[in-house]
Design a protein around this motif. Sequence first.
Motif, PDB file in Angstrom:
ATOM      1  N   UNK A 192       0.469  -1.306   0.007  1.00 12.37           N
ATOM      2  CA  UNK A 192      -0.422  -0.351  -0.477  1.00 12.37           C
ATOM      3  C   UNK A 192       0.569   1.769   0.099  1.00 12.37           C
ATOM      4  N   UNK A 193       2.207   1.188   0.690  1.00  5.49           N
ATOM      5  CA  UNK A 193       2.893   2.695   1.068  1.00  5.49           C
ATOM      6  C   UNK A 193       4.213   2.511  -0.397  1.00  5.49           C
ATOM      7  N   UNK A 194       3.701   1.719  -1.212  1.00  4.15           N
ATOM      8  CA  UNK A 194       4.682   1.040  -2.337  1.00  4.15           C
ATOM      9  C   UNK A 194       6.538   0.798  -2.129  1.00  4.15           C
ATOM     10  N   UNK A 195       6.211   0.530  -0.829  1.00  5.82           N
ATOM     11  CA  UNK A 195       7.638  -0.219  -0.076  1.00  5.82           C
ATOM     12  C   UNK A 195       8.135  -1.302  -1.053  1.00  5.82           C
ATOM     13  N   UNK A 196       7.189  -2.570  -0.875  1.00  9.24           N
ATOM     14  CA  UNK A 196       7.426  -3.169  -2.478  1.00  9.24           C
ATOM     15  C   UNK A 196       6.411  -2.704  -3.721  1.00  9.24           C
ATOM     16  N   UNK A 197       6.708  -2.331  -4.531  1.00  5.74           N
ATOM     17  CA  UNK A 197       5.632  -1.696  -5.744  1.00  5.74           C
ATOM     18  C   UNK A 197       5.556  -2.363  -7.080  1.00  5.74           C
ATOM     19  N   UNK A 198       6.601  -4.093  -6.868  1.00  5.01           N
ATOM     20  CA  UNK A 198       5.470  -4.690  -7.517  1.00  5.01           C
ATOM     21  C   UNK A 198       4.402  -5.342  -7.197  1.00  5.01           C
ATOM     22  N   UNK A 199       2.918  -5.807  -7.851  1.00 11.42           N
ATOM     23  CA  UNK A 199       2.486  -6.566  -7.436  1.00 11.42           C
ATOM     24  C   UNK A 199       2.810  -8.494  -7.831  1.00 11.42           C
ATOM     25  N   UNK A 200       2.705  -9.036  -6.185  1.00  9.61           N
ATOM     26  CA  UNK A 200       3.717 -10.504  -6.707  1.00  9.61           C
ATOM     27  C   UNK A 200       2.505 -11.258  -6.957  1.00  9.61           C
ATOM     28  N   UNK A 201       3.605 -11.880  -7.884  1.00  8.01           N
ATOM     29  CA  UNK A 201       3.111 -13.459  -8.611  1.00  8.01           C
ATOM     30  C   UNK A 201       3.562 -14.366  -7.151  1.00  8.01           C
TER      31      UNK A 201
END
Length: 354
Positions: free
Chosen positions: A273-282
């Motif tokens: 939600x806070x773009x600390x992880x920017x890529x949606x996980x697969x």
Amino acid sequence: MDFLKKQESVYEEIKNTKNPVWIWGAGSMAEVIEKRLNEHGIFPKGNFINLSDIEVDNEKLWQLKELEETGNRIDVIVGHGKLDLVKNLKNCNIVDEIYVLDSPYEQYWPDVKAIKKLEDLMLKGEIRERIYDNKSYECVNKYVEFYNGKMENNFFEEVELLCEDMFEFEKLNLTENENYIDVGAWDGDTVIEFLKYTKGKYNKIYAIEPDDKGYNMLSKKFKDSIRISLLKMGLSSTKKTLYSSKSNTQSMHLIDSGEGKIVECNTLDYLLDNNIIENKPTLIKTAVPFMDLDVLRGAEKTIKMIKPRLICNISCSYKEISSIIEYILGLNLEYKIAFRYRLPVPTQLLLYAF
């Protein structure tokens, strides 16, 4: 005879042996084995290895060839997962008995109620419909038989129940566009497995590890990798403060209170939600002692939105295996569940959801 009683009988056998007792190896498992032996009034003569290419700089650590030169008969103790080693040592002319201590770490000791709950769960019709194949049932049955003390031979002989590595399971269907989140990345062993299996063709990797030692090893290996982001933090079901501990376990784990180092935990949903992880996980892998279910709960929004494939080393959270299965299926995302072993030991039971 249950698992712990069966282990006690092994200690009694060792205690009554006439030969000097030696431990194979000098790593963390060897240290725990020595501790368990000492608790039972057994004090090994020392440790040895049979790896001639390794230089020994420890007066207590011997090479096997040095022991053979003495001509003295010995008994050997090894930890779980050393089946090839056991076969080789049986051909050594000074070795009389070989004792295998399965799961010397309390981290993996079974809970009787949890094992019974797992047995009952796997019989339910609504669960059976969601289990991928018969191999999955065989894997769970092996786990249950072992911890119920019903297994007569080595833990594992059916190699078809093994995955050569974590990512070869056919239903993962990995592509060149994977965004892989490794929760409990430790020293990067499963990141390396992922890189090897994908041949470096992926989009992004996020490796999450709260332990200082593990994170330092991750940093050394991947500091120059543009597509691998390292996050030093803990994950849980909510934002909270926990404490590090390694009491009687193979790896560092987090507890609610204690004298260990403070670890600030967040949720996977928060990181996205806070773009600390920017890529949606697969693809999300968890191997977090006693906390895999907490990590999944903290990722519920993400899982419901994206339905990533999941890999959980559920034997790290042995009391919660049934709850993890029920939680994933209870998300009503039409997940199928499969089980495989990464190594021929009960501590490496993997759950795949796809």
